[in-house]
Write an enzyme that holds these catalytic residues in place. Structure first.
Site, short mmCIF file in Angstrom:
data_model
loop_
_atom_site.label_atom_id
_atom_site.label_comp_id
_atom_site.label_asym_id
_atom_site.label_seq_id
_atom_site.Cartn_x
_atom_site.Cartn_y
_atom_site.Cartn_z
N GLY A 109 224.07 4.47 20.92
CA GLY A 109 224.65 3.13 20.97
C GLY A 109 225.13 2.75 22.36
O GLY A 109 225.00 1.59 22.77
N SER A 150 232.45 -2.64 19.12
CA SER A 150 233.18 -2.91 20.36
C SER A 150 232.32 -2.62 21.59
O SER A 150 232.66 -3.04 22.70
CB SER A 150 234.44 -2.05 20.42
OG SER A 150 234.12 -0.67 20.51
N GLU A 173 234.86 6.31 14.33
CA GLU A 173 233.97 7.46 14.53
C GLU A 173 234.51 8.72 13.88
O GLU A 173 233.78 9.70 13.69
CB GLU A 173 233.76 7.69 16.02
CG GLU A 173 235.01 8.08 16.78
CD GLU A 173 234.79 8.05 18.28
OE1 GLU A 173 235.20 9.02 18.94
OE2 GLU A 173 234.22 7.08 18.80
#
Length: 436
Positions: A96, A180, A323
């Site tokens: 990511g 984010s 996470e």
């Protein structure tokens, strides 16, 4: 599942007594690297994480023209900045940070840059950061679309960012409700935009605020002027990014499975070099593990978690640390009773749909789990062995390993996916248990 690539998860035969040194933070490593490529002088990054995600970021920077030298053990990286150029296609893998941080850098390159990744990467949302780049005057297209930007901006990989060697900057809006990383990627490149960047988040929620705080902190550490006084609004002034030496903290989220092991198996697990102050979301682990029945102490830079082997159910808001959800979910699957995890709707867009994956695998193991609009309901206890799928997601593999400490017969499909952020995970896990 019927796959030959299965790793028998080791079962704890008694209380643990282990010290586990975890490598450097992926999040900090993959922020330090693009900043080093944009810096005004060479940067030496020490304690960097040697992993697939970091290797993909290094490959992306090399494709954009930066000079990158890596030590034999992969933990020291020297980056020599060069003008960014169009070059070979960039492989984002399933990372990511590479998918979301590199496109704003590619906007500064001197020509078109193609970005693609693993099949799973093509399912991960990219629209907000790509639309933001287009709003700044840099066309973003699909590989076969016209380069003038006249079509719709793609929402997923593969894409071509048509850099022209400069980005004017200015003021834009972005909806970062699903990640984010969209904010962080734009902020990291913003000092090199001619007018800097004023960025407004316009979504209903903003997940993983600590990761944005981390981005702001690393920018300021490199001499960048960042204003974040208003919630959901950031201003980055144009200017130089300093080089020099950068030291990476241990990855606290990667420490999570090892610390959770003390609760699942009983005993004590210690992680040295725990920072006294950090922006990593893993800093919330002591609070969460205490809520689940653990005892946590921090002395002389070593964090120690002790547990009895019995996990308490709990309701936890993981908005700031999504996470950690697979690690916490593994413990709650072992806890007799009902628990809820909330604030993690955005995990549907991670390496896999982590909410769906956790429901499927907890159910496969004999537990009960349901998706909530923004999280999970878990009724734990009474689990049994099973073949657990990982969906090419490193945190699903460590989820299964935690469960396997207390439940015989857990076999993990493709445990090698942990190389994404923790290449030596199977050996580290067995050493924690005192195995050779």
């Amino acid at each position: 599942m019927n796959t030959p690539d299965l790793w028998p998860a080791p079962v704890a035969t008694g209380p643990l007594e282990a010290v586990v040194a975890v490598p450097g933070s992926k999040s900090l490593t993959n922020r330090a690297l693009p900043l080093a490529a944009l810096a005004s002088a060479p940067t030496t990054i020490r304690g960097a994480l040697h992993s697939r995600d970091a290797d993909l970021m290094i490959g992306a920077l090399r494709s954009l023209g930066a000079g990158v030298e890596v030590s034999d053990n992969g933990t020291t990286v020297r980056v020599v900045p060069q003008p960014l150029r169009a070059g070979a296609p960039i492989d984002c893998g399933l990372a990511g940070t590479v998918m979301r941080f590199v496109p704003p850098l590619a906007a500064l390159a001197d020509g078109p840059v193609l970005l693609d990744g693993d099949p799973g990467a093509r399912l991960r949302p990219m629209g907000p950061v790509l639309r933001a780049i287009a709003a700044l005057g840099v066309p973003v297209t699909g590989p076969d679309d016209a380069a003038d930007g006249s079509g719709d901006v793609p929402g997923f990989l593969p894409v071509v960012v048509h850099g022209a060697g400069r980005v004017r900057g200015g003021e834009i809006e972005v909806d970062a409700s699903t990640s984010s990383q969209f904010v962080s990627g734009l902020l990291l490149a913003a000092p090199r935009f001619e007018a800097g960047l004023t960025l407004h988040h316009v979504g209903e929620v903003l997940p993983s605020q600590p990761h944005i705080d981390m981005t702001i902190a690393v920018l300021r550490d490199r001499g960048v002027d960042v204003d974040d006084v208003a919630p959901g609004k950031w201003r980055v002034e144009p200017g130089e990014i300093s080089g020099g030496d950068v030291v990476i903290e241990p990855d606290l989220s990667n420490a999570g499975p090892f610390l959770a092991a003390a609760l699942a198996a009983g005993g004590r697990v210690s992680v040295p070099h725990w920072p006294s102050s950090t922006t990593q979301p893993g800093a919330l682990l002591p609070e969460f593990l205490t809520r689940l029945g653990g005892s946590v102490t921090l002395a002389d830079g070593t964090l120690t978690v002790a547990g009895s082997g019995v996990v308490q159910p709990a309701d936890l808001d993981l908005t700031a640390a999504g996470e950690l959800a697979p690690t916490i979910a593994a413990l709650l699957a072992l806890a007799p009773g009902e628990s809820r995890l909330t604030g993690i709707a955005h995990l549907r867009g991670h390496e896999t749909d982590r909410l769906a994956a956790l429901v499927t695998e907890i159910t496969r193991l004999g537990g009960h789990a349901e998706e909530l609009p923004d999280g999970l309901l878990i009724r734990g206890g009474a689990l049994h062995g099973a073949e657990v799928a990982t969906y090419h997601d490193h945190r699903m593999a460590t989820f299964a390993a935690i469960v396997g400490l207390a439940v015989p017969g857990v076999e993990i499909e493709n445990v090698g996916t942990t190389a994404k952020t923790l290449p030596d995970f199977p050996s580290m896990w067995q050493r924690m248990l005192g195995e050779d």
